[in-house]
Design a protein around this motif. Structure first.
Motif, PDB file in Angstrom:
ATOM      1  N   LYS A  21     -16.796  14.622  37.523  1.00 21.29           N
ATOM      2  CA  LYS A  21     -15.021  15.612  37.936  1.00 21.29           C
ATOM      3  C   LYS A  21     -14.757  15.027  39.451  1.00 21.29           C
ATOM      4  CE  LYS A  21     -15.624  18.938  35.982  1.00 21.29           C
ATOM      5  NZ  LYS A  21     -16.180  20.060  35.743  1.00 21.29           N
ATOM      6  N   ARG A  22     -13.410  14.997  40.253  1.00 18.11           N
ATOM      7  CA  ARG A  22     -12.912  14.375  41.110  1.00 18.11           C
ATOM      8  C   ARG A  22     -13.036  15.102  41.966  1.00 18.11           C
ATOM      9  NH1 ARG A  22     -10.250   9.919  42.131  1.00 18.11           N
ATOM     10  NH2 ARG A  22      -8.486  10.304  43.885  1.00 18.11           N
ATOM     11  N   VAL A  23     -13.630  14.756  42.996  1.00 19.94           N
ATOM     12  CA  VAL A  23     -14.037  16.514  44.044  1.00 19.94           C
ATOM     13  C   VAL A  23     -13.993  15.603  45.651  1.00 19.94           C
ATOM     14  CG1 VAL A  23     -15.899  17.355  42.931  1.00 19.94           C
ATOM     15  CG2 VAL A  23     -17.064  15.596  43.953  1.00 19.94           C
ATOM     16  N   VAL A  24     -13.728  16.670  46.024  1.00 28.06           N
ATOM     17  CA  VAL A  24     -14.543  16.228  48.015  1.00 28.06           C
ATOM     18  C   VAL A  24     -14.344  17.398  48.825  1.00 28.06           C
ATOM     19  CG1 VAL A  24     -12.053  14.386  48.185  1.00 28.06           C
ATOM     20  CG2 VAL A  24     -11.613  17.016  48.644  1.00 28.06           C
ATOM     21  N   ARG A  25     -14.972  17.080  49.610  1.00 25.40           N
ATOM     22  CA  ARG A  25     -15.328  17.860  50.885  1.00 25.40           C
ATOM     23  C   ARG A  25     -14.356  18.302  52.188  1.00 25.40           C
ATOM     24  NH1 ARG A  25     -19.382  18.097  47.046  1.00 25.40           N
ATOM     25  NH2 ARG A  25     -20.870  16.544  47.488  1.00 25.40           N
ATOM     26  N   SER A  26     -14.577  19.579  53.124  1.00 27.62           N
ATOM     27  CA  SER A  26     -13.082  19.869  53.245  1.00 27.62           C
ATOM     28  C   SER A  26     -13.865  20.059  53.929  1.00 27.62           C
ATOM     29  CB  SER A  26     -12.044  20.754  52.525  1.00 27.62           C
ATOM     30  OG  SER A  26     -11.379  21.008  53.974  1.00 27.62           O
ATOM     31  N   LEU A  27     -13.128  20.342  56.167  1.00 28.94           N
ATOM     32  CA  LEU A  27     -13.599  20.755  57.235  1.00 28.94           C
ATOM     33  C   LEU A  27     -12.703  21.212  57.859  1.00 28.94           C
ATOM     34  CD1 LEU A  27     -16.823  18.149  58.665  1.00 28.94           C
ATOM     35  CD2 LEU A  27     -16.987  20.272  57.351  1.00 28.94           C
ATOM     36  N   GLY A  28     -12.361  22.341  58.362  1.00 26.40           N
ATOM     37  CA  GLY A  28     -11.642  22.927  59.222  1.00 26.40           C
ATOM     38  C   GLY A  28     -12.182  22.638  60.786  1.00 26.40           C
ATOM     39  N   PHE A  29     -10.223  22.517  61.093  1.00 26.21           N
ATOM     40  CA  PHE A  29     -10.009  22.541  62.666  1.00 26.21           C
ATOM     41  C   PHE A  29      -9.078  23.653  63.194  1.00 26.21           C
ATOM     42  CE2 PHE A  29     -11.801  18.500  61.544  1.00 26.21           C
ATOM     43  CZ  PHE A  29     -13.439  18.334  62.339  1.00 26.21           C
ATOM     44  N   GLN A  30      -9.449  24.403  63.910  1.00 28.65           N
ATOM     45  CA  GLN A  30      -7.753  24.904  64.278  1.00 28.65           C
ATOM     46  C   GLN A  30      -6.895  24.070  65.048  1.00 28.65           C
ATOM     47  OE1 GLN A  30      -9.058  27.816  66.715  1.00 28.65           O
ATOM     48  NE2 GLN A  30      -7.451  29.125  65.194  1.00 28.65           N
ATOM     49  N   GLN A  31      -5.963  24.817  65.030  1.00 29.06           N
ATOM     50  CA  GLN A  31      -4.512  24.795  66.264  1.00 29.06           C
ATOM     51  C   GLN A  31      -3.881  24.993  66.256  1.00 29.06           C
ATOM     52  OE1 GLN A  31      -1.485  22.174  62.867  1.00 29.06           O
ATOM     53  NE2 GLN A  31      -1.213  20.582  65.195  1.00 29.06           N
ATOM     54  N   LEU A  32      -4.055  24.825  67.386  1.00 27.95           N
ATOM     55  CA  LEU A  32      -3.428  26.345  68.331  1.00 27.95           C
ATOM     56  C   LEU A  32      -2.220  26.321  68.705  1.00 27.95           C
ATOM     57  CD1 LEU A  32      -6.189  26.257  71.232  1.00 27.95           C
ATOM     58  CD2 LEU A  32      -5.752  27.607  68.798  1.00 27.95           C
ATOM     59  N   HIS A  33      -1.484  24.934  67.983  1.00 27.05           N
ATOM     60  CA  HIS A  33       0.010  24.671  68.424  1.00 27.05           C
ATOM     61  C   HIS A  33       0.711  23.861  68.167  1.00 27.05           C
ATOM     62  CE1 HIS A  33       0.003  22.005  72.629  1.00 27.05           C
ATOM     63  NE2 HIS A  33      -0.726  23.174  72.991  1.00 27.05           N
ATOM     64  N   GLU A  34       1.910  24.036  68.068  1.00 26.44           N
ATOM     65  CA  GLU A  34       1.983  22.499  66.472  1.00 26.44           C
ATOM     66  C   GLU A  34       1.416  21.199  67.433  1.00 26.44           C
ATOM     67  OE1 GLU A  34       6.805  20.144  65.358  1.00 26.44           O
ATOM     68  OE2 GLU A  34       6.559  22.485  66.693  1.00 26.44           O
ATOM     69  N   LYS A  35       1.948  20.626  69.202  1.00 25.40           N
ATOM     70  CA  LYS A  35       1.149  19.617  69.399  1.00 25.40           C
ATOM     71  C   LYS A  35       0.416  19.259  70.278  1.00 25.40           C
ATOM     72  CE  LYS A  35       5.653  17.998  69.708  1.00 25.40           C
ATOM     73  NZ  LYS A  35       6.091  16.833  68.664  1.00 25.40           N
ATOM     74  N   ASP A  36      -1.216  20.555  69.100  1.00 27.46           N
ATOM     75  CA  ASP A  36      -2.386  20.280  70.001  1.00 27.46           C
ATOM     76  C   ASP A  36      -2.571  19.813  68.726  1.00 27.46           C
ATOM     77  OD1 ASP A  36      -4.459  21.511  71.419  1.00 27.46           O
ATOM     78  OD2 ASP A  36      -4.888  22.892  69.425  1.00 27.46           O
ATOM     79  N   HIS A  37      -4.101  19.025  69.652  1.00 29.19           N
ATOM     80  CA  HIS A  37      -4.548  17.521  68.820  1.00 29.19           C
ATOM     81  C   HIS A  37      -6.189  18.542  68.125  1.00 29.19           C
ATOM     82  CE1 HIS A  37      -3.486  13.918  69.158  1.00 29.19           C
ATOM     83  NE2 HIS A  37      -3.057  15.076  70.895  1.00 29.19           N
ATOM     84  N   PRO A  38      -6.214  19.043  66.929  1.00 24.22           N
ATOM     85  CA  PRO A  38      -6.923  20.025  66.419  1.00 24.22           C
ATOM     86  C   PRO A  38      -8.442  19.608  66.126  1.00 24.22           C
ATOM     87  CG  PRO A  38      -5.367  18.514  64.839  1.00 24.22           C
ATOM     88  CD  PRO A  38      -5.374  18.172  65.709  1.00 24.22           C
ATOM     89  N   TRP A  39      -8.757  18.132  66.328  1.00 27.02           N
ATOM     90  CA  TRP A  39     -10.149  17.401  65.956  1.00 27.02           C
ATOM     91  C   TRP A  39     -10.705  18.102  67.573  1.00 27.02           C
ATOM     92  CZ3 TRP A  39     -10.899  15.473  62.118  1.00 27.02           C
ATOM     93  CH2 TRP A  39      -9.396  14.781  61.750  1.00 27.02           C
ATOM     94  N   ALA A  40     -10.089  19.142  68.487  1.00 26.39           N
ATOM     95  CA  ALA A  40     -11.141  19.846  70.297  1.00 26.39           C
ATOM     96  C   ALA A  40     -11.667  20.667  69.870  1.00 26.39           C
ATOM     97  CB  ALA A  40      -9.907  19.858  71.245  1.00 26.39           C
ATOM     98  N   HIS A  41     -11.293  21.634  68.136  1.00 25.35           N
ATOM     99  CA  HIS A  41     -11.471  23.011  67.910  1.00 25.35           C
ATOM    100  C   HIS A  41     -12.425  23.319  66.320  1.00 25.35           C
ATOM    101  CE1 HIS A  41      -8.850  23.424  71.521  1.00 25.35           C
ATOM    102  NE2 HIS A  41      -7.768  23.178  70.484  1.00 25.35           N
TER     103      HIS A  41
END
Length: 637
Positions: A157-177
């Motif tokens: 099967k063709r699969v990926v794994r996904s983590l999540g990062f919160q983006q607090l506003h449009e210009k926010d860098h989500p890697w911080a969250h």
């Protein structure tokens, strides 16, 4: 002007792919019935001709331009490896890919764009976010290559794994969250979430990481005075299509979406040194063994075709001085040509003192300045940015420098501490990891029949011949077979590898050679029983030497995504072919072991890795005696 603008028709077998050729490839495939609506291009690049044909090529001779495409059917997950001739408007071969044995095509941009809709339609994922008080609309999903593990139902099967990062506003860098302790497994063909692991509820770090926000960085300093670099008479290099001539160097520049910048047919004073040089693979293995992160390891070349994301470089930002830019052409998922403006930057740099001596007896005072030709490109793959800089020097030295910058991949950092990460901001961790690159060096030192000697310092014990114990000497061992030529660097012995031509000698009767000087940083640190060890075996040695085979292009194999391992260098080296006085290829692993620092956050200052190739007896004496002094050198006796 740029390469892409300079020509519409190839004049040399190694000329980079043009936009017109991409269009022709698409027409040929469509006419052959290979481009049904759900079919996407996972890879497209020039299929370089046989080396013997390239070396025998004469200007004006007829060309057969052939290209290799990997086609993926999004509807059923099937894929094909296809070779097309644009010269003959013909499909030369079609091979169905077995995803279990061979692996999957690389991940597409189309699949990146789908991932958040897939996750947000899944009750397990949205419930896990709700337990953390998070609105799914604020969480950026990051689909990551899955590796190859014994996960039930994933075979083939063709699969990926996904983590999540919160983006607090449009210009926010989500890697911080980072939304840590949570991961989703996704089937890309069925577009469904097959499993959600909600291992641990960890606080989402709140402090912003917006390094481009003046409110976060403070006012810009005003103390830096301008530095201006000028060449009033223009640069010293000459460019004709993809060919470059500079200060005794002659070479060709290429580009493809998997390797990025490639160098071809490098010669010095019309004497060949390298037939082809590239970074053919890189792997970024992470050290966090937690249930939601143990699988993290990315082959940025083979799994993501990282040169698709090559930056358009800007004067004064990425390059400084008298610049010659080259555009690059790649194909998007639909097989349409996309031109990357200013993909490659070339310029000259002053590099300090080349040689100098003030002689007590002769009364001479002479200084010459070193200069180098810089050929580079930069690409952004997810959170990291990588620059690759090839340097050619006046004295025949060749150097590659990889520059790693961007944003470190992040995790939560719990109050109890983290054995496998650094706390870089309050509650924010940066997991330990490595950046391991593999350079493919198709050598041809004064011809195509070369050999490799391992050369190192050797202590000499006290003896009748060494009564005071001061002696040491040079030890030299010829590597004779592929199975023997799997070597580790050893800086305690000053170990280097000499690529020699046994059939050509200098005026002193010594075989001409170029020496590979490794930096000798750690190779792959994962356990030998691990999946990543099997898949990235190339990264367990600093040096491999194989007999040239045109099908041997990538050190972890042709298809890396979800490949179970064993392909590439370990398979080829097991053949044990002779490499003494043969047409050979060197594969050199180099890189960084990154224990992140607080200073690497929120954006990482450049870190460096690379290697050097230096002539050893290739010249009869210093080849830069004819370099003139600069006008500002006025020595008094």
């Amino acid at each position: 002007m740029t390469i892409a603008e300079d020509r519409t028709t190839a004049t040399h077998p190694l000329d980079p792919m043009s936009a017109d050729e991409v269009g022709q490839i698409r027409r040929v495939l469509a006419d052959a019935g290979l481009l049904a609506e759900p079919v996407r291009f996972a890879f497209l690049a020039l299929e370089e001709p046989e080396k013997s044909d390239v070396l025998a090529f004469t200007p004006g001779a007829q060309l057969d331009r052939r290209f290799r495409a990997i086609l993926l059917n999004l509807a059923d997950g099937s894929s094909r490896d296809v070779v097309v001739s644009t010269t003959r408007s013909a499909v030369d071969s079609v091979v169905d890919i077995d995803p279990v044995a061979a692996g999957q095509p690389p991940i597409l941009d189309t699949e990146f764009e789908l991932i958040e809709d897939i996750l947000n339609a899944d009750e397990q994922w949205t419930s896990a976010l709700a337990r953390r008080g998070l609105d799914p609309a604020t969480v950026r999903a990051v689909p990551l290559s899955a590796g190859c593990y014994d996960e039930p139902g994933e075979e083939g099967k063709r699969v990926v794994r996904s983590l999540g990062f919160q983006q607090l506003h449009e210009k926010d860098h989500p890697w911080a969250h980072p939304v840590d302790g949570l991961v989703a497994y996704v089937d890309l063909t069925s577009r469904t979430v097959t499993r959600v692991i909600d291992h641990e509820k960890l606080p989402v770090p709140r402090e912003p990481g917006n390094f481009d926000d003046p409110e976060q960085t403070g006012p810009a300093r005003t103390s830096l005075k301008p530095i201006e670099i000028t060449q009033p008479h223009g640069p010293s290099f000459e460019v004709e299509d993809s060919r470059v001539r500079w200060e005794n160097w002659d070479l060709r520049i290429g580009f493809n979406e998997r390797e990025g910048l490639t160098l071809h047919q490098l010669s010095f004073h019309e004497r060949p040194v390298l037939y082809r040089a590239s970074v053919a693979e890189m792997v970024v293995p992470y050290a966090d063994p937690s249930p939601v992160r143990f699988w993290q390891n990315y082959f940025d070349c083979g799994e993501y075709m990282f040169a698709r994301y090559t930056n358009s470089l800007e004067l004064g930002c990425d390059c400084l001085g008298e610049i010659r830019y080259f555009d690059a052409v790649v194909a998007d998922d639909l097989g349409e040509a996309r031109t990357i403006r200013n993909a490659i930057c070339m310029h000259e740099e002053d590099f300090g003192v080349l040689w100098k001596h003030s002689d007590l007896f002769a009364g001479s005072h002479e200084t010459r300045r070193q200069r180098r030709l810089v050929i580079s490109f930069f690409t952004t793959i997810g959170n990291y940015d990588y620059g690759f800089y090839w340097y050619l020097y006046l004295d025949g030295t060749i150097q590659l420098e990889a520059k790693a910058t961007g944003v470190t991949f992040t995790s939560a950092y719990p109050e109890r501490g983290h054995e496998y990460a650094t706390e870089v901001a309050p509650g924010l961790g940066a997991p330990y990891h490595q950046h391991l690159f593999c350079a493919r060096l198709d050598v041809g030192v004064d011809g195509q029949r070369n050999a490799v000697d391992e050369v190192e310092a050797q202590r000499v014990p006290v003896s009748e011949d060494n009564p005071y114990g001061n002696a040491f000497r040079q030890a030299r061992t010829r590597l004779t077979t592929e199975s023997d030529a799997k070597r580790l660097a050893d800086n305690t012995r000053a170990r280097v590898w000499h690529v020699v031509n046994p059939e050509v000698t200098n005026r002193l009767g010594q075989p001409v050679a170029y020496a590979l000087h490794p930096q000798g940083q750690p190779t792959l640190l994962a356990d030998e029983s691990s999946s990543i060890h099997a898949r990235a075996t190339f990264a367990t040695k600093h040096l491999w030497v194989t007999k040239y085979d045109p099908a041997h292009r990538y050190p972890a194999g042709d298809l890396v995504n979800q490949n179970p391992g064993g392909d590439g260098l370990p398979k080829w080296a097991a053949e044990g072919r002779g490499i003494d006085g043969e047409d050979i290829v060197l594969w050199h692993t180099f890189g960084l072991t990154h224990f992140p620092r607080p200073e690497d956050w929120p954006v990482m200052p450049v870190d460096y890795a690379g290697f050097t190739l230096k002539p050893v007896g290739f010249f009869d004496r210093n080849p830069t005696l004819d370099v003139p002094p600069t006008n500002t050198c006025h020595h008094e006796g």
